[in-house]
Design a protein around this motif. Structure first.
Motif, PDB file in Angstrom:
ATOM      1  N   LEU A   5      62.479  -6.120  64.845  1.00 31.19           N
ATOM      2  CA  LEU A   5      62.216  -4.832  64.203  1.00 31.19           C
ATOM      3  C   LEU A   5      63.189  -4.605  63.046  1.00 31.19           C
ATOM      4  CD1 LEU A   5      61.528  -2.741  67.421  1.00 31.19           C
ATOM      5  CD2 LEU A   5      59.905  -3.113  65.565  1.00 31.19           C
ATOM      6  N   ASP A   6      64.432  -4.996  63.230  1.00 35.48           N
ATOM      7  CA  ASP A   6      65.413  -4.879  62.142  1.00 35.48           C
ATOM      8  C   ASP A   6      65.013  -5.747  60.951  1.00 35.48           C
ATOM      9  OD1 ASP A   6      67.018  -3.074  63.438  1.00 35.48           O
ATOM     10  OD2 ASP A   6      68.428  -4.567  64.204  1.00 35.48           O
ATOM     11  N   GLU A   7      64.548  -6.941  61.264  1.00 33.89           N
ATOM     12  CA  GLU A   7      64.124  -7.837  60.181  1.00 33.89           C
ATOM     13  C   GLU A   7      62.941  -7.270  59.437  1.00 33.89           C
ATOM     14  OE1 GLU A   7      63.922 -12.203  59.750  1.00 33.89           O
ATOM     15  OE2 GLU A   7      64.251 -12.123  61.923  1.00 33.89           O
ATOM     16  N   LEU A   8      62.039  -6.624  60.175  1.00 38.95           N
ATOM     17  CA  LEU A   8      60.879  -6.011  59.545  1.00 38.95           C
ATOM     18  C   LEU A   8      61.323  -4.882  58.610  1.00 38.95           C
ATOM     19  CD1 LEU A   8      57.811  -6.097  59.409  1.00 38.95           C
ATOM     20  CD2 LEU A   8      57.737  -4.574  61.381  1.00 38.95           C
ATOM     21  N   ASP A   9      62.276  -4.093  59.058  1.00 40.08           N
ATOM     22  CA  ASP A   9      62.824  -3.059  58.178  1.00 40.08           C
ATOM     23  C   ASP A   9      63.427  -3.677  56.923  1.00 40.08           C
ATOM     24  OD1 ASP A   9      62.173  -0.730  59.512  1.00 40.08           O
ATOM     25  OD2 ASP A   9      63.990  -0.742  60.741  1.00 40.08           O
ATOM     26  N   GLN A  33      56.416   2.390  46.603  1.00 40.87           N
ATOM     27  CA  GLN A  33      55.942   1.079  47.061  1.00 40.87           C
ATOM     28  C   GLN A  33      55.428   1.219  48.477  1.00 40.87           C
ATOM     29  OE1 GLN A  33      55.775  -2.128  45.563  1.00 40.87           O
ATOM     30  NE2 GLN A  33      54.615  -2.473  47.439  1.00 40.87           N
ATOM     31  N   ALA A  61      62.674  -6.508  55.597  1.00 40.79           N
ATOM     32  CA  ALA A  61      61.591  -7.042  54.774  1.00 40.79           C
ATOM     33  C   ALA A  61      60.949  -5.926  53.954  1.00 40.79           C
ATOM     34  CB  ALA A  61      60.537  -7.719  55.647  1.00 40.79           C
ATOM     35  N   ARG A  62      60.865  -4.742  54.535  1.00 38.56           N
ATOM     36  CA  ARG A  62      60.231  -3.623  53.826  1.00 38.56           C
ATOM     37  C   ARG A  62      61.113  -3.092  52.711  1.00 38.56           C
ATOM     38  NH1 ARG A  62      57.391  -1.197  59.312  1.00 38.56           N
ATOM     39  NH2 ARG A  62      55.421  -2.264  58.936  1.00 38.56           N
ATOM     40  N   GLU A  63      62.397  -3.111  52.946  1.00 40.11           N
ATOM     41  CA  GLU A  63      63.346  -2.769  51.884  1.00 40.11           C
ATOM     42  C   GLU A  63      63.203  -3.778  50.739  1.00 40.11           C
ATOM     43  OE1 GLU A  63      65.542   0.175  50.842  1.00 40.11           O
ATOM     44  OE2 GLU A  63      65.101   0.002  52.984  1.00 40.11           O
ATOM     45  N   TRP A  64      63.091  -5.016  51.121  1.00 38.65           N
ATOM     46  CA  TRP A  64      62.933  -6.119  50.177  1.00 38.65           C
ATOM     47  C   TRP A  64      61.652  -5.964  49.373  1.00 38.65           C
ATOM     48  CZ3 TRP A  64      64.251 -11.640  52.400  1.00 38.65           C
ATOM     49  CH2 TRP A  64      64.381 -12.555  51.364  1.00 38.65           C
ATOM     50  N   MET A  65      60.575  -5.497  50.031  1.00 36.63           N
ATOM     51  CA  MET A  65      59.311  -5.294  49.337  1.00 36.63           C
ATOM     52  C   MET A  65      59.440  -4.225  48.258  1.00 36.63           C
ATOM     53  SD  MET A  65      56.685  -5.633  52.561  1.00 36.63           S
ATOM     54  CE  MET A  65      55.526  -4.592  51.737  1.00 36.63           C
ATOM     55  N   LEU A  66      60.200  -3.185  48.546  1.00 37.59           N
ATOM     56  CA  LEU A  66      60.438  -2.149  47.532  1.00 37.59           C
ATOM     57  C   LEU A  66      61.139  -2.768  46.327  1.00 37.59           C
ATOM     58  CD1 LEU A  66      60.548   0.848  46.596  1.00 37.59           C
ATOM     59  CD2 LEU A  66      62.754   1.012  47.765  1.00 37.59           C
ATOM     60  N   LEU A  84      61.110  -5.951  45.386  1.00 41.07           N
ATOM     61  CA  LEU A  84      60.229  -6.876  44.661  1.00 41.07           C
ATOM     62  C   LEU A  84      59.173  -6.141  43.851  1.00 41.07           C
ATOM     63  CD1 LEU A  84      59.671  -9.608  47.396  1.00 41.07           C
ATOM     64  CD2 LEU A  84      60.952  -9.863  45.264  1.00 41.07           C
ATOM     65  N   GLY A  85      58.645  -5.053  44.426  1.00 45.52           N
ATOM     66  CA  GLY A  85      57.516  -4.402  43.795  1.00 45.52           C
ATOM     67  C   GLY A  85      57.891  -3.421  42.708  1.00 45.52           C
ATOM     68  N   TYR A 101      59.729   5.778  56.969  1.00 44.86           N
ATOM     69  CA  TYR A 101      58.880   5.778  55.784  1.00 44.86           C
ATOM     70  C   TYR A 101      57.920   6.957  55.843  1.00 44.86           C
ATOM     71  CZ  TYR A 101      60.515   1.067  56.618  1.00 44.86           C
ATOM     72  OH  TYR A 101      61.311   0.001  56.914  1.00 44.86           O
ATOM     73  N   ARG A 106      58.620   3.143  65.779  1.00 41.67           N
ATOM     74  CA  ARG A 106      59.557   2.153  66.297  1.00 41.67           C
ATOM     75  C   ARG A 106      60.200   2.689  67.559  1.00 41.67           C
ATOM     76  NH1 ARG A 106      64.302  -1.515  63.529  1.00 41.67           N
ATOM     77  NH2 ARG A 106      65.454  -1.764  65.460  1.00 41.67           N
TER      78      ARG A 106
END
Lengths: 248, 248
Positions: free
Chosen positions: B138-142, A80, B144-149, B151-152, A101, A93
DNA sequence: CGCTAGCTTGACATTCTTCAACCGGAGTGG
DNA sequence: CCACTCCGGTTGAAGAATGTCAAGCTAGCG
């Protein structure tokens, strides 16, 4: 493979195409000098890997030319994409020296790199850099959340249309052209990379592209050059409301 | 509906349960006094909406007790959760006075609110607040990216298992207990909200919960209390590699 | 001239959604 | 006190969207 020579020039900050959009956007002349002192350029060819997840990364960088992708891979190979970095976007970062990643160049790419440690010092001391970085990070978080809506709730057709509109828009702002009426651009991603972006298979991407072509929403000139005869028509296919789903 | 009285106390910063994890984590005494001067508490009942997307928001806040959700809604009603705020998480975006997402309390909730304008001044002047905010973003962005994996690329079963492990972990760190062996906690979300988090329908959520129960991965005591007899067993179902998929 | 990488298309399998019925506990009004 | 209803949740049957597997196409390149 013969090392192809990449044509990106190495310029002074003053002549930099992303001078007013990147982390350095808010910098005064003296701050810019500090940045200039710790910066260096790196070029990559399309397809090259910049770092693997877990690798040590001794720099952070701005994308100057081209496109880079952040990708996560599961043990069984499912992939993904979780970040797509276009010119002016920031890579890496602060205060973390290992990549979280895989980072790859999806087109020929030029990075403006800053050595990690001096950059972190700069962050601590010059408010204009850290303020700009916070702002950019918040923007990325918003983009990630838009992306989450796409991944979680949109149909394959809506995903493709949304992706095309995103690329079209970012390409247009970069070229200082409007996104209205007929719009044309090159795809910076293979079908497979698009699939990784959208949480689909490459076959589904291909089928939906064909379908949008058949319905006259897009024209394909070669595999990568897209012409959108009517941008509003494309927007109707994205599932977003009229204002593009951008913050109300 | 009779206004139920919420029991969250209003405390001094020194006695605050999130003192060392929230935006204020790095503050010295004098900075803390400045924050204390512009802060006020707000309580919400489970189910209440805090703001709608597009609404004016004259404060930013830290979650003290309870859980809040950020949700995006498409015109036809499809909904995707894009943020789940647990105690110590930050709500709102500096320099933007309108909410980008619907914000709702999914449990009884207490916010520690800061009036927007003075908070922004503080950001500009006290490095410890803005540094901490950058770090949290930055932690939230990380995340969110885990979350994207998720979801996708994850299956419904993996999505549920991943979600449970996330909640279990955050709950455990809050309670200062380990996540190993038998772990128990309350779900802060309805099945429908879980579905919005995971990009599924509530029926699929329900079915997969039943399936995990049948297979002995989880026990249900009532609809909301979850017991995980063996945390490793749950982790095996998430699709993440052994170390939890956390930054290598 | 033939190979390869990137892409398209077809046929079939699978996963998840949709629609519908039903369950059980909590609160409400007669 | 009991019937009623509502809300959150569960379960089943059928259908649709997307994935999987396989074949074949095309442009560019050695």
């Amino acid at each position: 493979m013969a090392q192809r020579q990449l044509a990106f020039p190495q310029v002074e900050c003053a002549d930099c195409p992303i001078r007013h959009r990147a982390v350095c956007a808010r910098c005064e002349t003296d701050e810019l000098e500090q940045l200039e002192a710790i910066k260096y350029y790196r070029n990559y060819e399309a397809g090259q890997t910049i770092v693997w997840a877990g690798d040590k990364m001794d720099f952070v960088a701005s994308v100057v030319h081209g496109v880079a992708a952040l990708t996560q891979t599961m043990e069984d190979g499912r992939r993904q994409m979780v970040g797509l970095l276009l010119p002016s976007d920031f890579l890496g970062r602060p205060n973390r020296d290992r990549a979280a990643y895989d980072v790859t160049a999806t087109t020929d790419l030029q990075l403006c790199c800053f050595r990690r440690t001096p950059f972190q010092d700069l962050l601590a001391n010059t408010p204009h850099v850290s303020q700009r970085l916070l702002e950019m990070t918040l923007d990325e978080l918003d983009a990630a959340r838009e992306w989450m809506l796409l991944l979680g709730r949109k149909t394959a057709r809506e995903k493709i249309a949304s992706f095309l509109s995103i690329i079209a828009r970012r390409d247009a702002t970069l070229q200082q052209r409007p996104t209205a009426g007929e719009v044309a651009f090159d795809l910076p991603l293979t079908r497979e990379a698009m699939a990784d972006y959208l949480g689909l298979t490459l076959e589904t991407v291909s089928r939906q592209m064909s379908s949008l072509k058949k319905d006259g929403v897009i024209r394909l000139e070669g595999k990568r050059h897209i012409v959108i005869p009517d941008f509003d028509l494309l927007m109707d296919e994205t599932g977003d409301d009229a204002d593009g789903g951008v913050l109300a």
